[in-house]
Write a protein that holds these residues in place. Structure first.
Motif, PDB file in Angstrom:
ATOM      1  N   LEU A  62       0.837  -1.208   0.000  1.00  0.00           N
ATOM      2  CA  LEU A  62       0.000   0.000   0.000  1.00  0.00           C
ATOM      3  C   LEU A  62       0.869   1.254   0.000  1.00  0.00           C
ATOM      4  N   SER A  66      -0.501   2.325  -3.646  1.00  0.00           N
ATOM      5  CA  SER A  66      -1.807   2.971  -3.451  1.00  0.00           C
ATOM      6  C   SER A  66      -1.761   4.388  -4.015  1.00  0.00           C
ATOM      7  N   LYS A  68      -2.266   7.030  -2.830  1.00  0.00           N
ATOM      8  CA  LYS A  68      -1.697   8.023  -1.913  1.00  0.00           C
ATOM      9  C   LYS A  68      -0.173   7.971  -1.911  1.00  0.00           C
ATOM     10  N   GLY A  72       2.233   4.995  -6.792  1.00  0.00           N
ATOM     11  CA  GLY A  72       0.835   4.759  -7.128  1.00  0.00           C
ATOM     12  C   GLY A  72       0.199   6.000  -7.726  1.00  0.00           C
ATOM     13  N   LYS A  82      -4.990   2.146 -11.826  1.00  0.00           N
ATOM     14  CA  LYS A  82      -5.306   2.076 -10.405  1.00  0.00           C
ATOM     15  C   LYS A  82      -4.934   0.670  -9.937  1.00  0.00           C
ATOM     16  N   THR A  84      -4.753  -0.533  -6.687  1.00  0.00           N
ATOM     17  CA  THR A  84      -5.373  -1.105  -5.480  1.00  0.00           C
ATOM     18  C   THR A  84      -6.881  -1.162  -5.659  1.00  0.00           C
ATOM     19  N   SER A  89      -5.242  -6.437  -8.157  1.00  0.00           N
ATOM     20  CA  SER A  89      -4.353  -6.010  -7.070  1.00  0.00           C
ATOM     21  C   SER A  89      -3.874  -7.219  -6.279  1.00  0.00           C
ATOM     22  N   VAL A 165      -4.856  -4.909   0.103  1.00  0.00           N
ATOM     23  CA  VAL A 165      -4.745  -4.169  -1.161  1.00  0.00           C
ATOM     24  C   VAL A 165      -6.008  -4.245  -2.020  1.00  0.00           C
ATOM     25  N   THR A 166      -6.872  -5.261  -1.760  1.00  0.00           N
ATOM     26  CA  THR A 166      -8.091  -5.363  -2.586  1.00  0.00           C
ATOM     27  C   THR A 166      -9.348  -5.038  -1.806  1.00  0.00           C
TER      28      THR A 166
END
Lengths: 226, 340
Positions: A62, A66, A68, A72, A82, A84, A89, A165-166
């Motif tokens: 993550l 991710s 954030k 990612g 994308k 995540t 993922s 993650v999913t």
């Protein structure tokens, strides 16, 4: 009954097993050529996911992919990827968690090969590529198959990193493992039991298959050592 | 002409080999762990020495000063390991095909394999896997495979070690014939004194990674120069000596001193068969007590030291416990020099 979790689990496990198969063999074969001081460090890093809690793997994932996180966010901006909260993922999570099983089994198989084969083959003018494909790989087939099956089983059963993650989106990211957890939380024991039994059946088939491969490998080794 | 001058360091071992060989079979003789196999690997190019020089017939394979290193694929060396290293996933025919140059047309390689199989009497085995072959058949296949590319240098690593003794002699005759036909240099790694004497004319003793001067097999067998050479030549009795004064050597282990004219010897050796037991003796004697008498030999210890065993040829007329002299004729005594 909604079969999506099973189909999703199988496709995630299948794709990550293919990746693990290739990466594991590549790493196991490549590490033998590293200098001794580097070998230990690389081996530690590659084996780490085996002993780390899957949630730690999920946490690092993550922090990398991710939206954030820096990488990612960049991938989302640049390619609209994308990584995540989608079904695929889970491939990242299961690949990392199950990778050490393939890597270590493959490495063990390579190390059991007689080093004299490689030496003889080289003096006979055979290229490194030929030695790898035609001598090393065929002679550790049983070990590589066992490692593949084991990785597949682990990928199929992965929960911790995958759920991070999913998440759990029915019909989108749900796997057998996350579904069982969700059903238990909802108190739906009947359906939970169904999925538990399905998972048990798959795992047992896989483990029996693995034992068969290992036994065959052992017999082949015993014969060649004779 | 093979020229070897290599050094390689390991954590607890240093390899230092100096050796020149012509079109001949030279024994590389040493105890296990002496570095014989590592030497072969360096010559084959499978292992790279730290420094030195390797050349065959003027072609330089390794020169640490000029940064030359020819990979094993391009050296054209025949390498035979003691377990033969046949590829277990391939039939006899496929194993032999691997030994041939891959850039030659397929039909040429096929006919080359046929004639190899005929020459080594393995034609019927062409579709067998190595696991289906006996030890002797495996050796024939392996030998055929490493001769397939017509190498100029043949490296044989204890080819008989994995075979039962009753098979050995026969296969040794076959190998002798093969080596006689072979046009090139053969290095024959072994620890066996008799094999060396039967198969090789010259010998290079390797002791703890260091090669000693190449000598004729007869010279080595009868007059070994170093302690390791004497032990490998089957000298049963070897001990260290100190020169106490001009022309006199003290054999502390055997509690005696012998006249000695050699320059700076450090040891002495004699064979059990050359020593006899006498009730009294003169120059080259050891005062001993008989501890055991067998069909093969008599074993004595010195009266001064009950763990200083000496082996002497069997002599039944003396009883266990008798105090006697072990006597060795002057010409049968070998004085040993420092290891090189």
């Amino acid at each position: 009954m909604d079969w999506f979790p099973l189909i999703n689990s199988l496709r995630v496990a299948a794709i990550s097993t293919v990746l693990i198969f290739l990466l594991g063999i590549w790493a196991a074969n490549g590490i033998t050529r590293l200098p001794a001081w580097l070998k230990g460090a690389v081996d530690t890093v590659l084996t780490l996911p085996l002993v780390l809690p899957p949630t730690v793997v999920g946490f690092f994932l993550l922090k990398t992919i991710s939206p954030k996180a820096a990488l990612g966010a960049f991938l989302l901006d640049a390619f609209n990827w994308k990584l995540t909260m989608t079904w695929y993922s889970a491939i990242f999570a299961t690949t990392i968690v199950a990778f050490p099983l393939m890597y270590r089994t493959a490495r063990g198989s390579f190390e059991q090969l007689s080093p004299e084969w490689e030496a003889c083959a080289a003096t006979m003018g055979l290229s490194r590529r030929f030695i790898f494909w035609r001598i090393k790989l065929p002679n550790c087939k049983a070990g590589l198959l066992a490692g593949t099956v084991l990785s597949f089983a682990r990928a199929l059963g992965e929960y911790g990193a995958t759920s991070m993650v999913t998440g759990y989106i029915p019909g989108k990211t749900a796997t057998v493992a996350t579904t069982v957890y969700q059903l238990w939380r909802e108190g739906n024991d009947g359906l939970a039991y169904t999925w538990v039994l399905i998972d048990l059946a798959i795992s047992m088939v896989v483990l029996v298959a693995m034992n068969m491969f290992e036994k065959r490998g052992g017999e082949a080794r015993a014969r060649s050592a004779d | 002409m093979l020229e070897v001058r290599i050094e390689k360091s390991f954590a607890d071992f240093h390899l230092k080999i100096n050796l020149n060989a012509g079109n001949e079979t030279i024994a590389l003789l040493g105890a296990s762990g002496a570095g014989k196999t590592m030497t072969l690997k360096c010559l084959a190019g499978v292992v790279k020495p730290d420094s030195g020089y390797v050349a065959l017939d003027g072609r330089v394979w390794f020169d640490s000063e000029k940064q030359v290193f020819v990979p094993p694929q391009e050296r054209g060396v025949g390498l035979l390991f003691q377990n033969y290293a046949l590829f277990p996933n391939m039939t006899v025919r496929q194993n032999l095909l691997c030994g041939l140059r891959r850039d030659t047309p397929r039909h040429e390689r096929d006919s080359a394999v046929e004639s190899l199989m005929e020459r080594f009497c393995i034609s019927e085995l062409h579709s067998h896997l190595p696991s289906q072959l006996s030890g002797g058949q495996q050796q024939r296949v392996a030998l055929a495979r490493c001769l397939a590319r017509k190498p100029k240098l043949l490296l044989l690593d204890e080819p008989f070690a994995a075979l039962d003794s009753h098979l050995r002699w026969r296969l040794e005759q076959e190998l002798t014939n093969t080596l006689a036909e072979f046009d090139g240099t053969t290095l024959y790694v072994t620890h066996d004194c008799d094999e060396t004497r039967r198969l090789c004319k010259r010998v290079c003793v390797v002791h703890r990674g260091c090669s000693q001067a190449v000598v004729n097999v007869g010279d080595w067998y009868h007059r070994p120069i170093t302690k390791s050479a004497a032990q490998l030549a089957g000298f049963e009795n070897v001990t260290e000596i100190n020169i106490i004064k001009e022309g006199m050597a003290s054999l502390d282990e055997w509690a005696t001193s012998w006249p000695c004219e050699e320059p700076e010897p450090i040891g002495v050796a004699f064979r059990a068969e050359d020593a006899s037991i006498e009730p009294n003796g003169k120059d080259f004697v050891i005062l001993c007590r008989i501890v055991r008498s067998t069909e093969q030999e008599t074993i004595v210890v010195t009266t001064a030291n009950p763990s200083a065993f000496i082996r002497v040829r069997a002599q039944a007329q003396f009883a266990v416990g008798d105090t006697v002299f072990v006597s060795i004729p002057r010409e049968k005594i070998v004085w040993l020099q420092r290891e090189e």
